[in-house]
Scaffold this motif. Structure first.
Motif, mmCIF file in Angstrom:
data_model
loop_
_atom_site.group_PDB
_atom_site.id
_atom_site.type_symbol
_atom_site.label_atom_id
_atom_site.label_comp_id
_atom_site.label_asym_id
_atom_site.label_seq_id
_atom_site.Cartn_x
_atom_site.Cartn_y
_atom_site.Cartn_z
ATOM 1 N N PRO A 10 41.402 34.865 -30.043
ATOM 2 C CA PRO A 10 41.647 33.420 -29.984
ATOM 3 C C PRO A 10 42.979 33.067 -30.657
ATOM 4 N N LEU A 11 43.620 32.008 -30.185
ATOM 5 C CA LEU A 11 44.907 31.573 -30.737
ATOM 6 C C LEU A 11 44.673 30.742 -31.999
ATOM 7 N N ARG A 12 45.466 31.027 -33.049
ATOM 8 C CA ARG A 12 45.305 30.261 -34.304
ATOM 9 C C ARG A 12 45.825 28.838 -34.141
ATOM 10 N N ILE A 13 46.996 28.694 -33.513
ATOM 11 C CA ILE A 13 47.559 27.355 -33.278
ATOM 12 C C ILE A 13 48.023 27.256 -31.830
ATOM 13 N N GLN A 14 48.246 26.015 -31.399
ATOM 14 C CA GLN A 14 48.706 25.743 -30.044
ATOM 15 C C GLN A 14 50.032 24.992 -30.125
ATOM 16 N N TYR A 15 50.642 24.720 -28.969
ATOM 17 C CA TYR A 15 51.968 24.092 -28.992
ATOM 18 C C TYR A 15 51.936 22.696 -29.613
ATOM 19 N N LYS A 16 50.858 21.960 -29.422
ATOM 20 C CA LYS A 16 50.782 20.601 -29.999
ATOM 21 C C LYS A 16 50.829 20.654 -31.537
ATOM 22 N N ASP A 17 50.315 21.743 -32.126
ATOM 23 C CA ASP A 17 50.375 21.899 -33.588
ATOM 24 C C ASP A 17 51.833 22.038 -34.048
ATOM 25 N N TYR A 18 52.624 22.775 -33.238
ATOM 26 C CA TYR A 18 54.055 22.907 -33.536
ATOM 27 C C TYR A 18 54.744 21.548 -33.427
ATOM 28 N N ALA A 19 54.397 20.775 -32.363
ATOM 29 C CA ALA A 19 55.025 19.463 -32.159
ATOM 30 C C ALA A 19 54.727 18.525 -33.334
ATOM 31 N N VAL A 20 53.469 18.510 -33.792
ATOM 32 C CA VAL A 20 53.079 17.664 -34.927
ATOM 33 C C VAL A 20 53.830 18.089 -36.181
ATOM 34 N N TRP A 21 53.909 19.420 -36.416
ATOM 35 C CA TRP A 21 54.644 19.962 -37.580
ATOM 36 C C TRP A 21 56.117 19.578 -37.510
ATOM 37 N N HIS A 58 45.062 28.183 -23.136
ATOM 38 C CA HIS A 58 46.287 27.513 -23.574
ATOM 39 C C HIS A 58 46.214 26.000 -23.340
ATOM 40 N N GLU A 59 46.146 25.254 -24.434
ATOM 41 C CA GLU A 59 46.075 23.793 -24.326
ATOM 42 C C GLU A 59 47.236 23.211 -23.534
ATOM 43 N N THR A 60 48.393 23.843 -23.639
ATOM 44 C CA THR A 60 49.577 23.311 -22.961
ATOM 45 C C THR A 60 49.379 23.255 -21.441
ATOM 46 N N LEU A 61 48.494 24.124 -20.901
ATOM 47 C CA LEU A 61 48.193 24.095 -19.462
ATOM 48 C C LEU A 61 47.137 23.038 -19.119
ATOM 49 N N ARG A 62 46.618 22.370 -20.158
ATOM 50 C CA ARG A 62 45.680 21.247 -19.935
ATOM 51 C C ARG A 62 46.254 19.948 -20.498
ATOM 52 N N THR A 63 47.579 19.893 -20.607
ATOM 53 C CA THR A 63 48.252 18.755 -21.241
ATOM 54 C C THR A 63 48.946 17.889 -20.208
#
Length: 316
Positions: free
Chosen positions: A276-287, A175-180
């Motif tokens: 594997p995850l298709r998208i991460q939270y940052k993709d939602y933020a950009v959208w 999860h990218e959000t845990l490395r953000t």
């Protein structure tokens, strides 16, 4: 009848800690099978959202089966994705059985579902609206612990500490959000995703009397610029009895996230390979911050400005 209801750390009823109900759940209703294709599809979606092994009947009530506002939000999203219907969230509360929902749905227009795209790689990314709000609130004096989401649970049985720590490292990698981390760039709050984030489980040996104080002291402020914004502790009271403590910041998690975290931790600890995850939270933020979505928000803003134009009533 219970003498007192078990509560979560943030004061809500801890449904998972409640004893199993006596007799049949759902007010003793008899199972009524779906009669139409739409009812069958809805019943399957409900079963998935409510994480039920038993089939859902068309007269069962969503909230009697363990539904709540967060699950209702998930339900609306899945119905949009799988059935192409934009079902209003408030209508889940008005039409809370499968048969009522199917009837209400047949009156709605079918709308196309658009998947959130993966964002192009960048040095840093915008924050979602919710993250912006939390970033600002976190700067206020006295807000150091206001947006921490802590939790503790008792683990009974043999525990492989190395596998336990590896499972958490797997979550941080997944999860990218845990490395953000969150910082200011050119006067704007942004999120920066790191390839790696140093993570270690904090171990301590205690006796039963020290448990409450140990859990209380575990919760402390985060530096939002330094990931992971997740802290995990393991307090050993006996070789087969531990308290798992975790603390995370609301800017990277919420109630649903914690459920996902615990579920995936158990699966990773059991040696499962996760898809594997298709998208991460940052993709939602950009959208969410895209021009198309901003145009949609501008319409909503215009609606509310119109609703509240002129003299506003003062609350008693």
């Amino acid at each position: 009848e219970l003498e007192r209801l078990p509560l979560t750390p943030n004061g809500k009823i801890d449904r998972k800690a409640l004893p199993a109900p006596e007799g049949g759940a759902g007010g003793g209703r008899e199972y009524v099978a779906p009669r139409t294709e739409l009812e069958a599809k809805l019943a399957a979606i409900w079963q998935d959202v409510l994480v039920r092994e038993k089939a859902v009947g068309v007269t069962d009530n969503f909230f009697d089966l363990g539904g709540h506002s967060l699950r209702a939000t998930t339900l609306v999203s899945k119905m949009h994705k799988e059935l192409g219907v934009e079902f209003p969230l408030r209508d889940v509360f008005r039409y809370s059985t499968v048969e009522e929902m199917a009837a209400a749905m047949e009156r709605l227009e079918i709308g196309s579902f658009t998947a959130i795209p993966a964002a192009e790689s960048s040095e840093y990314y915008p924050l979602s609206s919710a993250q912006k709000r939390l970033y600002i609130l976190n700067q206020l004096e006295g807000a150091e612990l206001s947006y921490n989401i802590p939790g503790a649970m008792l683990l009974e049985g043999e525990l492989d500490r190395q596998r336990f720590e590896e499972a958490f490292r797997g979550l941080v990698a997944r999860h990218e959000t845990l490395r953000t981390g969150f910082e200011m760039v050119k006067g704007e709050a942004v999120q920066r995703i790191y390839e790696e984030a140093a993570f270690q489980v904090e171990y301590v040996q205690i006796n039963e009397e020290q448990a409450e104080e140990t859990v209380r002291q575990f919760v402390r402020p985060f530096d939002l610029a330094k990931p992971p914004l997740l802290r995990v502790g393991l307090a050993e009271m006996a070789p087969d009895r531990h308290i798992l403590m975790f603390d995370t910041h609301h800017i990277v998690s919420d109630g649903v996230s914690i459920d996902v975290l615990i579920e995936e931790l158990v699966r990773l600890y059991s040696g499962e390979q996760l898809e594997p995850l298709r998208i991460q939270y940052k993709d939602y933020a950009v959208w969410q911050q895209s021009d198309e979505q901003k145009a949609q928000l501008a319409k909503q803003e215009a609606y509310w400005l119109d609703m509240f134009r002129g003299e506003l009533p003062v609350l008693e």
